[in-house]
Design a protein around this motif. Structure first.
Motif: not given
Ligand SMILES: CCCCC/C=C\C/C=C\C/C=C/C(=O)SCCNC(=O)CCNC(=O)[C@H](O)C(C)(C)COP(=O)(O)OP(=O)(O)OC[C@H]1O[C@@H](n2cnc3c(N)ncnc32)[C@H](O)[C@@H]1OP(=O)(O)O
Length: 206
Positions: A13, A15, A17, A59-60, A83, A200, A205-206
């Protein structure tokens, strides 16, 4: 080595967040340094690597998949991409350069600026993945077949070739590790970035 997931529908998923939201600078510093080191290790392995992408890979997750030598993805329902702009943040230079190395400058620029998440078929079309398979077992088999190619390749020739190809991106991070870290810590404390992350996280959150 095969990099895959034990989960049902998520390869990675990205990093966590919550590490960026209201960050503690010391904790964020350890988090980011670990990420830098993990990526440097994965991108420069002395042995062949395949990502078997058996779920969503934003992303990550996409970064780790792209850092392997070959990508096999289960389709058609999963998505992959850098993304970050959809989160209102910016993919760091080494994330971007890794994507450029895989799909080329033009496609990477469009992909990065729009933050597009590609379906398996779309990812295959732009070269973000190498093969699409209908299920995880056949994807694992394909990944293993790819690794078998290296039984006839000299490990030294493999490693030297990979080093030459990946050297500019790797060297940039080695030379700029502290600068990259300092920037991330400062950037993540910006009120605008924090607001974007809050919105974001709420949207997830659902
Ligand atoms: C000029 C120079 C610039 C320098 C810039 C500096 C810094 C940049 C830094 C970082 C770069 C970032 C990198 C990243 O990786 S950011 C993370 C991106 N990830 C996402 O966007 C994923 C989001 N999640 C989803 O799309 C979905 O969860 C999924 C992966 C498709 C899975 O779907 P599913 O339906 O199975 O799961 P849920 O939606 O039910 O999620 C469960 C639960 O997890 C929480 N969650 C999901 N992904 C993340 C995450 N990456 N981090 C933290 N939490 C996450 C979600 O909120 C749910 O939480 P709950 O409390 O409701 O259970």
């Amino acid at each position: 080595m095969i990099l895959t997931s034990g989960l049902q529908k998520v390869f990675c998923a990205g990093l966590d967040i919550t590490e960026f939201y209201n960050p503690n600078p010391d904790r964020l510093s350890k988090f980011w340094t670990t990420l830098q080191d993990t990526w440097l290790s994965l991108y420069t392995t002395s042995f062949p690597t395949v990502s078997v992408i058996n779920g969503h890979s934003p992303a990550g997750g996409c970064l780790f998949a792209m850092s392997c030598d070959y990508r096999v993805m289960v389709g058609p329902n999963y998505t992959i991409g850098l993304n970050e702009t959809k989160l209102g943040i910016v993919a760091p230079k080494w994330f971007q350069d890794t994507m450029v190395a895989v799909i080329g400058q033009r496609k990477a620029e469009v992909s990065l600026t729009t933050g597009k998440m590609y379906t398996t078929d779309e990812a295959l079309q732009i070269g973000l993945i190498d093969e699409s398979l209908p299920d995880a077992n056949s994807a694992l088999k394909k990944g293993t077949q790819f690794l078998n190619n290296f039984q006839k390749i000299s490990p030294w020739a493999y490693k030297m070739t990979k080093d030459i190809s990946r050297q500019p991106t790797v060297q940039w991070l080695i030379d700029n590790k502290q600068k990259d870290l300092d920037f991330v810590i400062k950037y993540m404390q910006s009120p605008t970035v924090q607001k974007n992350l809050e919105l974001y996280l709420q949207s997830l959150k659902k």
